[in-house]
Structures are given as structure tokens and as C-alpha cells.
Design a protein around this motif. Sequence first.
Motif, PDB file in Angstrom:
ATOM      1  N   LEU A  18     -42.589  32.299 -14.545  1.00  0.00           N
ATOM      2  CA  LEU A  18     -42.667  33.512 -13.729  1.00  0.00           C
ATOM      3  C   LEU A  18     -41.943  33.318 -12.396  1.00  0.00           C
ATOM      4  O   LEU A  18     -41.220  34.200 -11.925  1.00  0.00           O
ATOM      5  CB  LEU A  18     -44.142  33.866 -13.484  1.00  0.00           C
ATOM      6  N   TYR A  19     -42.099  32.128 -11.817  1.00  0.00           N
ATOM      7  CA  TYR A  19     -41.436  31.829 -10.552  1.00  0.00           C
ATOM      8  C   TYR A  19     -39.916  31.805 -10.733  1.00  0.00           C
ATOM      9  O   TYR A  19     -39.183  32.401  -9.940  1.00  0.00           O
ATOM     10  CB  TYR A  19     -41.926  30.495  -9.978  1.00  0.00           C
ATOM     11  N   GLN A  20     -39.450  31.113 -11.789  1.00  0.00           N
ATOM     12  CA  GLN A  20     -38.003  31.045 -12.032  1.00  0.00           C
ATOM     13  C   GLN A  20     -37.416  32.443 -12.248  1.00  0.00           C
ATOM     14  O   GLN A  20     -36.325  32.759 -11.787  1.00  0.00           O
ATOM     15  CB  GLN A  20     -37.696  30.147 -13.243  1.00  0.00           C
ATOM     16  N   VAL A  26     -37.027  33.985  -8.908  1.00  0.00           N
ATOM     17  CA  VAL A  26     -35.858  33.453  -8.203  1.00  0.00           C
ATOM     18  C   VAL A  26     -34.615  34.200  -8.668  1.00  0.00           C
ATOM     19  O   VAL A  26     -33.794  34.663  -7.864  1.00  0.00           O
ATOM     20  CB  VAL A  26     -35.685  31.937  -8.485  1.00  0.00           C
ATOM     21  N   TRP A  27     -34.515  34.347  -9.980  1.00  0.00           N
ATOM     22  CA  TRP A  27     -33.353  35.017 -10.566  1.00  0.00           C
ATOM     23  C   TRP A  27     -33.294  36.487 -10.127  1.00  0.00           C
ATOM     24  O   TRP A  27     -32.268  36.974  -9.677  1.00  0.00           O
ATOM     25  CB  TRP A  27     -33.419  34.900 -12.096  1.00  0.00           C
ATOM     26  N   THR A  28     -34.428  37.191 -10.227  1.00  0.00           N
ATOM     27  CA  THR A  28     -34.473  38.616  -9.878  1.00  0.00           C
ATOM     28  C   THR A  28     -34.112  38.830  -8.411  1.00  0.00           C
ATOM     29  O   THR A  28     -33.283  39.690  -8.089  1.00  0.00           O
ATOM     30  CB  THR A  28     -35.885  39.186 -10.129  1.00  0.00           C
ATOM     31  N   PRO A  71     -38.824  36.378  -0.014  1.00  0.00           N
ATOM     32  CA  PRO A  71     -38.726  35.081  -0.702  1.00  0.00           C
ATOM     33  C   PRO A  71     -39.223  35.186  -2.148  1.00  0.00           C
ATOM     34  O   PRO A  71     -40.154  35.944  -2.436  1.00  0.00           O
ATOM     35  CB  PRO A  71     -39.620  34.160   0.120  1.00  0.00           C
ATOM     36  N   ALA A  72     -38.591  34.418  -3.025  1.00  0.00           N
ATOM     37  CA  ALA A  72     -38.902  34.488  -4.451  1.00  0.00           C
ATOM     38  C   ALA A  72     -40.380  34.223  -4.722  1.00  0.00           C
ATOM     39  O   ALA A  72     -40.982  34.861  -5.600  1.00  0.00           O
ATOM     40  CB  ALA A  72     -38.036  33.492  -5.218  1.00  0.00           C
ATOM     41  N   SER A  73     -40.985  33.295  -3.968  1.00  0.00           N
ATOM     42  CA  SER A  73     -42.385  32.969  -4.248  1.00  0.00           C
ATOM     43  C   SER A  73     -43.309  34.142  -3.909  1.00  0.00           C
ATOM     44  O   SER A  73     -44.264  34.413  -4.634  1.00  0.00           O
ATOM     45  CB  SER A  73     -42.789  31.718  -3.473  1.00  0.00           C
ATOM     46  N   MET A 125     -45.526  36.358  -6.451  1.00  0.00           N
ATOM     47  CA  MET A 125     -46.946  36.582  -6.192  1.00  0.00           C
ATOM     48  C   MET A 125     -47.278  38.068  -6.384  1.00  0.00           C
ATOM     49  O   MET A 125     -48.289  38.411  -7.011  1.00  0.00           O
ATOM     50  CB  MET A 125     -47.251  36.132  -4.763  1.00  0.00           C
ATOM     51  N   ILE A 126     -46.412  38.942  -5.868  1.00  0.00           N
ATOM     52  CA  ILE A 126     -46.637  40.386  -6.011  1.00  0.00           C
ATOM     53  C   ILE A 126     -46.589  40.786  -7.493  1.00  0.00           C
ATOM     54  O   ILE A 126     -47.433  41.536  -7.980  1.00  0.00           O
ATOM     55  CB  ILE A 126     -45.582  41.184  -5.196  1.00  0.00           C
ATOM     56  N   ILE A 127     -45.590  40.226  -8.222  1.00  0.00           N
ATOM     57  CA  ILE A 127     -45.464  40.561  -9.643  1.00  0.00           C
ATOM     58  C   ILE A 127     -46.700  40.098 -10.424  1.00  0.00           C
ATOM     59  O   ILE A 127     -47.263  40.849 -11.226  1.00  0.00           O
ATOM     60  CB  ILE A 127     -44.189  39.898 -10.246  1.00  0.00           C
ATOM     61  N   LEU A 128     -47.159  38.877 -10.161  1.00  0.00           N
ATOM     62  CA  LEU A 128     -48.340  38.377 -10.869  1.00  0.00           C
ATOM     63  C   LEU A 128     -49.563  39.219 -10.524  1.00  0.00           C
ATOM     64  O   LEU A 128     -50.376  39.535 -11.414  1.00  0.00           O
ATOM     65  CB  LEU A 128     -48.597  36.900 -10.529  1.00  0.00           C
ATOM     66  N   LEU A 129     -49.682  39.648  -9.261  1.00  0.00           N
ATOM     67  CA  LEU A 129     -50.807  40.506  -8.880  1.00  0.00           C
ATOM     68  C   LEU A 129     -50.764  41.812  -9.667  1.00  0.00           C
ATOM     69  O   LEU A 129     -51.781  42.275 -10.186  1.00  0.00           O
ATOM     70  CB  LEU A 129     -50.769  40.774  -7.369  1.00  0.00           C
TER      71      LEU A 129
END
Lengths: 223, 122
Positions: free
Chosen positions: B17-19, B22-24, B33-35, B39-43
Amino acid sequence: MTILYILLTVTVYLGARVISMRCPSPFTTPVFTATAVVIAILLALNVSYEAYTPAKDIMTFLLGPATVALAVPLYHNRQVLFERLVPAVVGLVIGTMSTIASAVWLSAAFGLSETIQATAAVKAVTTPVAIEAAIIIGGDPALAAAFVMVAGIFGAVFGPFLLNIFRIKDPFSRGLGIGTVSHGIGTSQAVLEGPLQGAVSSAAMGFASIITSFVLPWFFPLL
Amino acid sequence: MKKSILFFIQIACLTALYQLSVWTVSTLNIPIPASVFGMIILLLLLLTGIIPDRFIGSGAAFLNKHLAFFFIPIAVGLMAYGDLIRSDGLALFLMIAGSSIIGLLITAGLSTILSSKRRSKQ
């Protein structure tokens, strides 16, 4: 050698954790004690940071995923977050602007260079944002990363202690303050204080970094 | 055994999900920042129930508990600033400490005061 450096860092970290649990005090915060001990050992062995860097790259591989994982405590505490969104956002925006302004003014008062003043402005947010923002306003990106580390460790070590002195007991506000001024490192300490503190701190860290990157380019020239 | 395999799968999913974040973020030039983006996407995935909480719970809890560890190797980088610390270290420390204290107390103080006002209204 890289494996040895990793073993060294992990051992020092685990030792620092045990000490912080046996003697809880701001000065036993693991991120502070472990960093100091690893630096001391590397300096004593005459190892440069360049030699340590391959080990660093391996160990920090999971930093991104670990930050993403902060969404879980955020999800568990979603109700409180939505309920207190307005006071939280007001506190966070004003707090972010005051930490930026005071950093710039204090640097100027101490007679530090203009590059340092611009770099100081970004110190409260997470590293990738700090680096980008520093470049935009004329700061030094490498120095920005160093300031971010010091601000984070300071917040992790003294944040809870200062909040106690000022009798701010509300766990929501504690997490909000720590995440706003000391990003992920402060959050790593807030998570240990309690799940609500950790959740609010992660949200504050993310939000403060977004606010900073939007506000800084026009706010900094005003200071 | 089964538990530990599940645990590694959870960490691998978070890494994926993190990678992806980063790509998106870099492809779409998103100024976050990607992280934080991840975090927003996982939420959002948790809120919509696409990913149930128990599916990543224990891996996420482990990473959260040891979040401080991942910052140590980066903070060790401060050793490269020995000269600056010797020349301006005290002023820099006071500046960072002072502005952090101001920001911390204003943020936490305002949030406490505003929340208690709201509550007393209701």
C-alpha cells in the motif's frame, strides 16, 4: 559490516526500551537515548555516517508502511475525531503558524543566517514535506532534515512532560499538540502514552504537514 | 505458525500500500508525503469496510508500537553535523525547543479551551 550496524542499532533500541519501561522519565525516551548511544558508539569506532547509511536504508524500509499503519488507531478513534474536528483544526492551524513564526523570529534574534531562518520555519513537519518546503522558501534541505529530527526528539522527550506542567490532561489535546509540533517521532511517543493520543497525533502530523506546505510559501515572506 | 505467516502477510500488504502511494503521489504530483497519502487511503479503506480492521490489525499494531525504532537510524544522521553543533548548537537548540514549546502549548491549549466551551454550550 552492515549486518553488524543493524544488530547494534536493534540491540541498543531494545535496551533503551527496557530502560524506559523500568525508569520512565523524559530522559529515557528510547528515540533520544538510543540515538545518542548509537552515535557515541559509531564515533568511538571511527565509523562515518556514510558507512552506516546502507544499514540505515535497510532499517528504515518499514518507516513508510509503519506510518501508513497509523490509519488503524485513527480508524478506532474516528468518532472522537469527527466530534472534535472544529476545535482541533482551529488549534492545529494557529499552533502550526505560531511554531513557524516563533522559529523564524528566534533564529533572527539569535543572529542566525537567513538560510537557517528559512530552514527553521519547516522544522515541525515530517521530513519529506520539510525538505520540499525548505527548498521553496530558500532553506537548506539537508539541514531541514536535521532540524526535523531535533524537533521530533525534543517533542517526544519533553512534550508529555511540558503538557503535565501546564496541566493539559485531555488526551485528545495532548496528542494534537505533540503531532503538530513533532510529527512522526512525537507520534511514536504519543502512541505509547495511549491509543487516543496516538490516533490524534497521527492525524495532527498529517494535517500539519499539509497545512504547512500550503501556508508556508506566502506566510514565510510576511515574517 | 499460522499467526506468524498472517503477520508477515499483513506487513507485506502495508508495504504494498505504501509503495502504491509513493507511485501515485509522484505520478499525479500530489503535494502530500506518500506516507500521509497512504495513511489517508488506508483510513478510507477501513471506513468503507473494503479492508476489515482484523485483516491488518496485528501487523499494524506491531509497527505502531515500534515506530520510534525506524527514526533512530535517521536521527543518527545528526552525527554529520558535528561542526555546526559545535559552532551554533546552543542557539539552534534553543530556537527549536522554544518554537516547539510555543506551538505545543498553543495547539493543545486552544483545543482544550475550545472543546470545553463547546461542551458547556451543549
